[in-house]
Scaffold this active site. Structure first.
Site, PDB file in Angstrom:
ATOM      1  N   TRP A 101       0.828  -1.206   0.000  1.00  0.00           N
ATOM      2  CA  TRP A 101       0.000   0.000   0.000  1.00  0.00           C
ATOM      3  C   TRP A 101       0.858   1.251   0.000  1.00  0.00           C
ATOM      4  O   TRP A 101       0.537   2.243  -0.660  1.00  0.00           O
ATOM      5  CB  TRP A 101      -0.988  -0.004   1.170  1.00  0.00           C
ATOM      6  CG  TRP A 101      -1.971  -1.134   1.082  1.00  0.00           C
ATOM      7  CD1 TRP A 101      -2.136  -2.160   1.974  1.00  0.00           C
ATOM      8  CD2 TRP A 101      -2.914  -1.386   0.030  1.00  0.00           C
ATOM      9  NE1 TRP A 101      -3.118  -3.012   1.542  1.00  0.00           N
ATOM     10  CE2 TRP A 101      -3.609  -2.563   0.357  1.00  0.00           C
ATOM     11  CE3 TRP A 101      -3.241  -0.716  -1.156  1.00  0.00           C
ATOM     12  CZ2 TRP A 101      -4.619  -3.094  -0.461  1.00  0.00           C
ATOM     13  CZ3 TRP A 101      -4.242  -1.245  -1.972  1.00  0.00           C
ATOM     14  CH2 TRP A 101      -4.922  -2.418  -1.626  1.00  0.00           C
ATOM     15  N   ASP A 171      -1.481   6.665   6.371  1.00  0.00           N
ATOM     16  CA  ASP A 171      -2.584   5.779   5.997  1.00  0.00           C
ATOM     17  C   ASP A 171      -2.813   4.828   7.167  1.00  0.00           C
ATOM     18  O   ASP A 171      -1.969   3.993   7.475  1.00  0.00           O
ATOM     19  CB  ASP A 171      -2.192   5.003   4.729  1.00  0.00           C
ATOM     20  CG  ASP A 171      -3.211   3.937   4.321  1.00  0.00           C
ATOM     21  OD1 ASP A 171      -4.208   3.729   5.043  1.00  0.00           O
ATOM     22  OD2 ASP A 171      -2.987   3.292   3.273  1.00  0.00           O
ATOM     23  N   LYS A 195     -11.888  -1.705   6.833  1.00  0.00           N
ATOM     24  CA  LYS A 195     -11.046  -2.627   7.582  1.00  0.00           C
ATOM     25  C   LYS A 195     -11.526  -2.687   9.041  1.00  0.00           C
ATOM     26  O   LYS A 195     -11.859  -3.728   9.541  1.00  0.00           O
ATOM     27  CB  LYS A 195      -9.582  -2.191   7.522  1.00  0.00           C
ATOM     28  CG  LYS A 195      -9.041  -1.968   6.107  1.00  0.00           C
ATOM     29  CD  LYS A 195      -8.837  -3.265   5.358  1.00  0.00           C
ATOM     30  CE  LYS A 195      -8.705  -3.067   3.850  1.00  0.00           C
ATOM     31  NZ  LYS A 195      -7.533  -2.352   3.394  1.00  0.00           N
TER      32      LYS A 195
HETATM   33  C1  LIG Z   1      -7.056  -1.925   2.052  1.00  0.00           C
HETATM   34  C2  LIG Z   1      -6.019  -0.859   2.148  1.00  0.00           C
HETATM   35  C3  LIG Z   1      -5.893   0.151   1.179  1.00  0.00           C
HETATM   36  C4  LIG Z   1      -6.765   0.204  -0.063  1.00  0.00           C
HETATM   37  O1  LIG Z   1      -8.036   0.544   0.270  1.00  0.00           O
HETATM   38  P1  LIG Z   1      -9.176   0.806  -0.833  1.00  0.00           P
HETATM   39  O2  LIG Z   1     -10.245   1.430  -0.031  1.00  0.00           O
HETATM   40  O3  LIG Z   1      -9.526  -0.518  -1.406  1.00  0.00           O
HETATM   41  O4  LIG Z   1      -8.615   1.725  -1.848  1.00  0.00           O
HETATM   42  C5  LIG Z   1      -4.945   1.123   1.371  1.00  0.00           C
HETATM   43  N1  LIG Z   1      -4.146   1.105   2.453  1.00  0.00           N
HETATM   44  C6  LIG Z   1      -4.229   0.145   3.400  1.00  0.00           C
HETATM   45  C7  LIG Z   1      -3.323   0.195   4.577  1.00  0.00           C
HETATM   46  C8  LIG Z   1      -5.169  -0.860   3.275  1.00  0.00           C
HETATM   47  O5  LIG Z   1      -5.248  -1.823   4.216  1.00  0.00           O
END
Ligand SMILES: *Cc1c(COP(=O)(O)O)cnc(C)c1O
Length: 360
Positions: A101, A171, A195
């Site tokens: 990511w 993030d 998540k």
């Molecule tokens: C799942 C995830 C993403 C991507 O998320 P989307 O909403 O599918 O774009 C980005 N960063 C992390 C840390 C993730 O776990």
């Protein structure tokens, strides 16, 4: 009705209590004769929903007044572009690459300016967090970017990087609301909610007000400017209304459970059960350097690809869903987010013990 133990990395398990409440309100939300899905986002009813959600989130995370909370769409992945488009004013940004990511975010930023990878743990399949105490931070860097909890590899920053005075952008998709945070240490905290908070379709961005300006990269579309959404309190266009409603319910659930300090304690207790077993097991082992282990995502292997597949299959038959590791790393991964009850982890470990005895 039988609910399984769902160890999915995302979309992931939600609190049963929240789902039941939503089910009860499905056809007639608080006597208004319609579902939240059917109501105008400009209605008084929805205004209360989004305002309460924001207030509860602010209380949970202790978000200072000089930060805006935005409820957006496009997933975490859209932020990979929005961040450089809005913040790369000098055309330079430093990225720490701790997994897929972070790498995707870095690659996206390369489209907009001079993104630099100042540290990486790619040399050991992202199984650790690099030392970030003295990085070669660029003098012109507009920000330093991290992925705080690496969903796929199961690592988590235990101390934030020394950004040498630069803005930190993080993030937190897979560790959102899993423990207390000091928001003042960040310029931007963001995450997709699927998540650890709610249903897919909502991304929450917490951004310091002075970073929201009209001074964005040329050609930045209206919808991709933070200012557009900040000025309109996340109601510039139709927001992901039903998703925000569920997030709001999860915030209330977290408050009822004692907030983020209590959540951290619970999450540590849960993760310890699994990690302690992995450390003593003769069949299974964790793949992450101990000091960098995530409380949320726990990858593990047997060391034998066929045995891994057998485990995932038998676990599924026993009611433990989504334990297969990410396609890029193989093995297994148990995601044990806030809504995973401790009983789920205990039951998983009991099942692993049994599997070990049968297969050693
Ligand atoms: C799942 C995830 C993403 C991507 O998320 P989307 O909403 O599918 O774009 C980005 N960063 C992390 C840390 C993730 O776990």
């Amino acid at each position: 009705m039988a609910r399984v133990y769902n160890f999915s990395a995302g979309p992931a398990v939600l609190p049963e209590e929240v789902l039941r409440e939503a089910a009860e309100e499905m056809l007639d939300y608080k006597g208004c004769g319609m579902s939240v899905m059917e109501m105008s986002h400009r209605s008084k009813m929805f205004e209360t929903i989004i305002q309460e959600a924001e207030a509860d989130l602010r209380e949970l995370m202790n978000i200072p007044d000089n930060y805006k909370v935005l409820f957006l769409q496009g997933g975490a992945s859209q932020q990979f572009a929005m961040i450089p488009m809005n913040l790369m004013k000098h055309g330079v940004a430093d990225y720490i690459i701790t997994g897929q990511w972070a790498k995707k975010a870095y690659q996206e930023a390369c489209l907009f300016g001079n993104a630099k990878a100042v540290a990486s743990s790619a040399d050991k399949t992202f199984s650790y967090i690099p030392d970030c105490s003295d990085l070669p931070i660029d003098e012109d860097a507009d920000y330093v970017y991290i992925c705080e909890n690496n969903t796929i590899y199961g690592t988590k920053y235990k101390t934030l990087p020394n950004t040498k005075g630069k803005i930190l952008v993080s993030d937190v998709s897979s560790c959102f609301l899993s423990e207390p945070v000091d928001v003042t240490k960040y310029g931007v905290i963001y995450g997709g909610v699927q998540k650890n908070i709610g249903p897919a379709g909502v991304v929450i961005v917490i951004i310091r007000e002075d970073l929201i300006t009209e001074d964005v990269l040329p050609g930045t579309p209206t919808m991709l400017r933070y200012k557009t959404h900040a000025d309109a309190d996340s109601l510039y266009n139709t927001p992901p209304a039903y998703g925000i409603y569920i997030c709001g319910k999860v915030f209330k659930w977290l408050k009822k459970r004692g907030g983020l300090a209590a959540m951290k304690e619970y999450n540590e207790k849960k993760a310890k059960i699994l990690y302690d077993f992995l450390d003593e097991s003769r069949l299974f082992k964790g793949t992450v350097r101990k000091e960098d282990r995530s409380l949320m995502n726990v990858p593990f292997v047997t060391g034998d690809v066929e045995l891994d597949a057998k485990f995932v299959k038998e676990a599924k038959a026993a009611g433990f869903e989504n334990l297969k590791g990410h396609r890029t790393v193989g093995g297994m991964r148990a995601s044990i987010y806030n809504a995973m009850p401790i009983e789920g982890v205990e039951a998983l470990v009991a099942f692993m013990r049994k599997f070990e005895a049968e297969n050693l």
